[in-house]
Write a protein that holds these residues in place. Structure first.
Motif, PDB file in Angstrom:
ATOM      1  N   ILE A  62      32.206   8.454  83.854  1.00 59.28           N
ATOM      2  CA  ILE A  62      32.107   9.452  83.286  1.00 59.28           C
ATOM      3  C   ILE A  62      32.679   9.973  81.968  1.00 59.28           C
ATOM      4  N   SER A  63      33.867   9.341  81.634  1.00 57.51           N
ATOM      5  CA  SER A  63      34.428   9.364  80.361  1.00 57.51           C
ATOM      6  C   SER A  63      33.934   8.672  79.310  1.00 57.51           C
ATOM      7  N   VAL A  64      33.015   7.577  79.571  1.00 58.22           N
ATOM      8  CA  VAL A  64      32.554   6.724  78.458  1.00 58.22           C
ATOM      9  C   VAL A  64      31.116   7.421  78.280  1.00 58.22           C
ATOM     10  N   CYS A  65      30.408   7.880  79.075  1.00 58.15           N
ATOM     11  CA  CYS A  65      29.050   8.314  78.917  1.00 58.15           C
ATOM     12  C   CYS A  65      28.734   9.361  77.872  1.00 58.15           C
ATOM     13  N   PRO A  66      27.864   9.172  77.004  1.00 54.11           N
ATOM     14  CA  PRO A  66      27.833  10.226  75.809  1.00 54.11           C
ATOM     15  C   PRO A  66      26.817  11.289  75.992  1.00 54.11           C
ATOM     16  N   VAL A  67      26.309  11.045  77.351  1.00 58.40           N
ATOM     17  CA  VAL A  67      25.196  12.121  77.623  1.00 58.40           C
ATOM     18  C   VAL A  67      25.409  12.876  78.826  1.00 58.40           C
ATOM     19  N   GLY A  68      26.382  12.632  79.572  1.00 59.44           N
ATOM     20  CA  GLY A  68      26.689  13.351  80.970  1.00 59.44           C
ATOM     21  C   GLY A  68      25.843  12.883  82.066  1.00 59.44           C
ATOM     22  N   VAL A  69      25.638  11.899  82.079  1.00 55.23           N
ATOM     23  CA  VAL A  69      24.732  10.968  83.187  1.00 55.23           C
ATOM     24  C   VAL A  69      25.468  11.160  84.674  1.00 55.23           C
ATOM     25  N   PHE A  70      26.818  11.175  84.792  1.00 53.03           N
ATOM     26  CA  PHE A  70      27.524  11.136  85.976  1.00 53.03           C
ATOM     27  C   PHE A  70      28.365  12.484  86.146  1.00 53.03           C
ATOM     28  N   CYS A  93      19.972   9.415  80.482  1.00 56.83           N
ATOM     29  CA  CYS A  93      20.569   8.121  80.107  1.00 56.83           C
ATOM     30  C   CYS A  93      19.766   7.617  78.750  1.00 56.83           C
ATOM     31  N   VAL A  94      20.706   7.310  77.625  1.00 60.02           N
ATOM     32  CA  VAL A  94      20.177   6.712  76.544  1.00 60.02           C
ATOM     33  C   VAL A  94      20.080   5.180  76.530  1.00 60.02           C
ATOM     34  N   PHE A  95      20.595   4.429  77.700  1.00 66.69           N
ATOM     35  CA  PHE A  95      20.585   3.095  77.755  1.00 66.69           C
ATOM     36  C   PHE A  95      21.554   2.250  76.789  1.00 66.69           C
ATOM     37  N   CYS A  96      22.751   3.159  76.734  1.00 67.51           N
ATOM     38  CA  CYS A  96      23.743   2.659  75.742  1.00 67.51           C
ATOM     39  C   CYS A  96      24.747   1.575  76.451  1.00 67.51           C
ATOM     40  N   ARG A  97      24.572   1.596  77.813  1.00 70.79           N
ATOM     41  CA  ARG A  97      25.250   0.688  78.736  1.00 70.79           C
ATOM     42  C   ARG A  97      26.619   0.654  78.691  1.00 70.79           C
ATOM     43  N   ALA A  98      27.348   1.836  77.985  1.00 66.60           N
ATOM     44  CA  ALA A  98      28.994   1.898  77.947  1.00 66.60           C
ATOM     45  C   ALA A  98      29.295   2.065  79.266  1.00 66.60           C
ATOM     46  N   CYS A  99      28.684   2.690  80.443  1.00 64.71           N
ATOM     47  CA  CYS A  99      29.229   2.732  81.620  1.00 64.71           C
ATOM     48  C   CYS A  99      29.283   1.407  82.511  1.00 64.71           C
ATOM     49  N   ALA A 101      29.291  -1.626  81.202  1.00 62.38           N
ATOM     50  CA  ALA A 101      30.356  -2.615  80.138  1.00 62.38           C
ATOM     51  C   ALA A 101      31.725  -2.252  80.494  1.00 62.38           C
ATOM     52  N   GLN A 102      31.869  -0.929  80.714  1.00 63.26           N
ATOM     53  CA  GLN A 102      33.325  -0.502  81.158  1.00 63.26           C
ATOM     54  C   GLN A 102      33.805  -0.552  82.582  1.00 63.26           C
ATOM     55  N   CYS A 103      32.863  -0.424  83.628  1.00 64.70           N
ATOM     56  CA  CYS A 103      33.173  -0.562  84.903  1.00 64.70           C
ATOM     57  C   CYS A 103      33.943  -1.671  85.334  1.00 64.70           C
ATOM     58  N   PRO A 104      35.257  -1.384  85.800  1.00 62.16           N
ATOM     59  CA  PRO A 104      36.004  -2.533  86.023  1.00 62.16           C
ATOM     60  C   PRO A 104      35.534  -3.323  87.387  1.00 62.16           C
ATOM     61  N   VAL A 105      34.852  -2.787  88.277  1.00 57.07           N
ATOM     62  CA  VAL A 105      34.297  -3.325  89.399  1.00 57.07           C
ATOM     63  C   VAL A 105      32.783  -3.745  89.376  1.00 57.07           C
ATOM     64  N   GLN A 106      32.159  -3.458  88.382  1.00 58.38           N
ATOM     65  CA  GLN A 106      30.829  -3.832  88.047  1.00 58.38           C
ATOM     66  C   GLN A 106      30.015  -3.151  89.200  1.00 58.38           C
ATOM     67  N   ALA A 107      30.154  -1.839  89.417  1.00 59.07           N
ATOM     68  CA  ALA A 107      29.362  -1.054  90.478  1.00 59.07           C
ATOM     69  C   ALA A 107      27.883  -0.447  89.703  1.00 59.07           C
ATOM     70  N   ILE A 108      27.977  -0.560  88.459  1.00 57.75           N
ATOM     71  CA  ILE A 108      26.903  -0.174  87.776  1.00 57.75           C
ATOM     72  C   ILE A 108      25.838  -1.092  87.172  1.00 57.75           C
ATOM     73  N   LYS A 109      24.502  -0.766  87.524  1.00 55.14           N
ATOM     74  CA  LYS A 109      23.177  -1.526  86.709  1.00 55.14           C
ATOM     75  C   LYS A 109      22.534  -0.565  86.044  1.00 55.14           C
ATOM     76  N   ILE A 110      22.532  -0.731  84.628  1.00 52.25           N
ATOM     77  CA  ILE A 110      21.419  -0.102  83.900  1.00 52.25           C
ATOM     78  C   ILE A 110      19.880  -0.911  83.847  1.00 52.25           C
ATOM     79  N   THR A 111      18.951  -0.147  84.000  1.00 53.32           N
ATOM     80  CA  THR A 111      17.662  -0.999  84.084  1.00 53.32           C
ATOM     81  C   THR A 111      16.652   0.010  83.621  1.00 53.32           C
ATOM     82  N   GLU A 112      16.140  -0.470  82.211  1.00 53.60           N
ATOM     83  CA  GLU A 112      15.164   0.313  81.387  1.00 53.60           C
ATOM     84  C   GLU A 112      13.719   0.081  82.158  1.00 53.60           C
ATOM     85  N   ILE A 113      13.343   1.041  82.791  1.00 57.71           N
ATOM     86  CA  ILE A 113      12.060   0.871  83.730  1.00 57.71           C
ATOM     87  C   ILE A 113      11.065   1.902  82.946  1.00 57.71           C
TER      88      ILE A 113
END
Length: 113
Positions: A62-70, A93-99, A101-113
């Motif tokens: 939530i804190s690193v997303c530049p466009v407020g996805v979460f 989502c602008v697919f910057c993948r900041a979320c 990369a920063q998720c400490p438990v690797q709960a997030i996957k970004i997929t450009e579809i």
């Protein structure tokens, strides 16, 4: 006396989550995988996917997303946390993948579809 909370398998998001059946929708996004609240909550989202069974609710995404996805969603009774990060604005989502990369438990996957 020390009490240890059972927190599951501590594995990152399943990279094959897209191959699992869609079991419902929540806040405009799909949910995949097994859902048996409060212990199993599935993977929420598609292009921005959050495994609610892995998410520890620290909110870094939530804190690193530049466009407020979460945004926060309550998950009372889940063994890891009583709130989860939810991709409520997934189309922004602008697919910057900041979320991811920063998720400490690797709960997030970004997929450009």
């Amino acid at each position: 006396m020390l009490f240890i909370k059972e927190v599951g398998n501590n594995m990152p998001i399943d990279p094959e989550f897209m191959n699992k059946s869609t079991v419902g929708e929540h806040n405009g996004h799909k949910i995949r995988g097994e859902v048996k609240p409060p212990l199993k909550l599935g993977v929420h989202g598609t292009s921005v996917a959050v495994d609610h069974d892995v998410c520890n609710g620290d909110g870094i995404c939530i804190s690193v997303c530049p466009v407020g996805v979460f945004d926060w969603v309550d998950s009372p009774g889940h063994p890891l946390s009583d709130r989860k990060s939810d991709p409520v604005n997934e189309p922004a989502c602008v697919f910057c993948r900041a979320c991811e990369a920063q998720c400490p438990v690797q709960a997030i996957k970004i997929t450009e579809i």
